[in-house]
Every structure is written in structure tokens, then in C-alpha cells.
Design a protein around this motif. Structure first.
Motif, PDB file in Angstrom:
ATOM      1  N   TYR A  65      44.258  43.491  32.697  1.00  0.00           N
ATOM      2  CA  TYR A  65      44.162  43.020  34.068  1.00  0.00           C
ATOM      3  C   TYR A  65      45.514  42.585  34.608  1.00  0.00           C
ATOM      4  CZ  TYR A  65      39.080  42.976  33.977  1.00  0.00           C
ATOM      5  OH  TYR A  65      37.764  43.354  33.926  1.00  0.00           O
ATOM      6  N   ALA A  66      45.762  42.908  35.859  1.00  0.00           N
ATOM      7  CA  ALA A  66      46.868  42.333  36.637  1.00  0.00           C
ATOM      8  C   ALA A  66      46.183  41.455  37.670  1.00  0.00           C
ATOM      9  CB  ALA A  66      47.700  43.417  37.301  1.00  0.00           C
ATOM     10  N   GLY A  67      46.312  40.156  37.500  1.00  0.00           N
ATOM     11  CA  GLY A  67      45.541  39.250  38.346  1.00  0.00           C
ATOM     12  C   GLY A  67      44.064  39.457  38.077  1.00  0.00           C
ATOM     13  N   VAL A  68      43.304  39.793  39.108  1.00  0.00           N
ATOM     14  CA  VAL A  68      41.855  39.997  38.962  1.00  0.00           C
ATOM     15  C   VAL A  68      41.479  41.470  38.871  1.00  0.00           C
ATOM     16  CG1 VAL A  68      41.295  37.837  40.131  1.00  0.00           C
ATOM     17  CG2 VAL A  68      41.467  39.937  41.467  1.00  0.00           C
ATOM     18  N   GLN A  69      42.470  42.370  38.948  1.00  0.00           N
ATOM     19  CA  GLN A  69      42.226  43.810  38.976  1.00  0.00           C
ATOM     20  C   GLN A  69      42.413  44.432  37.598  1.00  0.00           C
ATOM     21  OE1 GLN A  69      41.380  45.847  41.692  1.00  0.00           O
ATOM     22  NE2 GLN A  69      41.198  47.463  40.176  1.00  0.00           N
ATOM     23  N   MET A  70      41.401  45.174  37.092  1.00  0.00           N
ATOM     24  CA  MET A  70      41.588  45.922  35.853  1.00  0.00           C
ATOM     25  C   MET A  70      42.511  47.101  36.140  1.00  0.00           C
ATOM     26  SD  MET A  70      38.956  47.869  33.221  1.00  0.00           S
ATOM     27  CE  MET A  70      37.834  46.507  33.037  1.00  0.00           C
TER      28      MET A  70
END
Length: 158
Positions: A65-70
């Protein structure tokens, strides 16, 4: 390249990279991550990898994940007989490549595995012609073992 940015984005615009378990909430996102066609020919699909993890208890699939994004996927295995880890799958979605996320993801994987078994070597393999992956792995401290398994070069992080 445009990327969704959440409200927790640092001022430098680089999102923190974390690993999260694949479960009922995120497995479909995982199987829809994409590689460039040439890359996809060199790596088993995420769907195949999740099926493998389902029947092979030694396999641990994780979303990157980057932040909340897979943005990627990794699957690693613990081999108690040899006291080693292997990383048979590692990918960053094509839309997130080129921004340093692959290096930060691989470092997060190394940190996680070394946190569990500090003295265990980590093995990763790649097709001999995959020079971008080789450069990334070697930049982070992997060394070519000069061993080939199933047609792939094996690198080791100690």
C-alpha cells in the motif's frame, strides 16, 4: 502520471509504503493490479499466487500500500528446514511504477522479514533478462548467488 492522494499525504507528495494482509476486503483489488504486458509474461498472476497461498500454508500473500491505495503485491515463504525466506512474487502495479515505490516496498518487505527472523537470508529470483528488477534488487543489497532455479537467477539478501 496522476495518482490519487489522500489527506494524509506528506508535504513531499510521497505516500508511506506499508504491507497489509490479503483478506476478504482486498483480494479483488489485488487480482486487478496490472503489469505491463512484457512484465506479465515473467511473473505468475496475483490470482494464481493467491490460489497457491490458499493451498500452501508456508506462503504469505500481502498487499503493498501507498497510503490507503493498494499499489502492489508480494508473496513470501518461510522455509524452516533451511532457515530462509524466499520471495517468489513481487510486483508493483504499472500505474505506480517509476516513482520509487518499488524500492520502498522491497525495503518494507526486507524490514518485515528481518523483524521476524533477523539472521535468516532472503532469496528472490528473476528471469535473467529482467534488468530493471536486477538493478533494484542489487541496489537494495541483494547479491547474485550464481545459482539458477527453474530458469531464474537467484539473489540473496543476508
Amino acid at each position: 502520471m496522476s495518482r490519487a492522494v489522500d489527506s494524509d499525504t506528506p508535504s513531499d507528495g510521497v505516500l508511506p509504503v506499508t504491507l497489509r494482509a490479503i483478506d476478504t476486503r482486498n483480494w479483488q483489488t489485488c487480482i486487478h493490479l496490472e503489469l505491463e504486458p512484457e512484465q506479465a509474461r515473467k511473473l505468475a498472476s496475483n490470482l494464481y499466487s493467491l490460489a497457491e497461498a490458499y493451498v500452501e500454508p508456508r506462503c504469505t500473500p500481502m498487499g503493498i500500500y501507498a497510503g490507503v491505495q493498494m499499489i502492489g503485491f508480494v508473496m513470501f515463504e518461510w522455509h524452516p528446514a533451511t532457515h530462509t525466506y524466499s520471495i517468489p512474487r513481487f510486483m508493483i502495479d504499472r500505474r505506480w511504477q517509476g516513482g520509487g515505490y518499488g524500492a520502498r516496498a522491497l525495503q518494507a518487505i526486507i524490514d518485515t522479514l528481518k523483524g521476524e527472523q533477523p539472521d535468516a537470508p532472503i532469496l528472490i529470483s528473476l528471469t535473467p533478462d529482467n534488468m530493471p528488477a536486477r538493478r533494484l534488487y542489487e541496489r537494495l543489497g541483494f547479491v547474485d548467488t550464481k545459482h539458477r532455479l527453474h530458469g531464474e537467477d537467484v539473489l540473496r539478501y543476508a
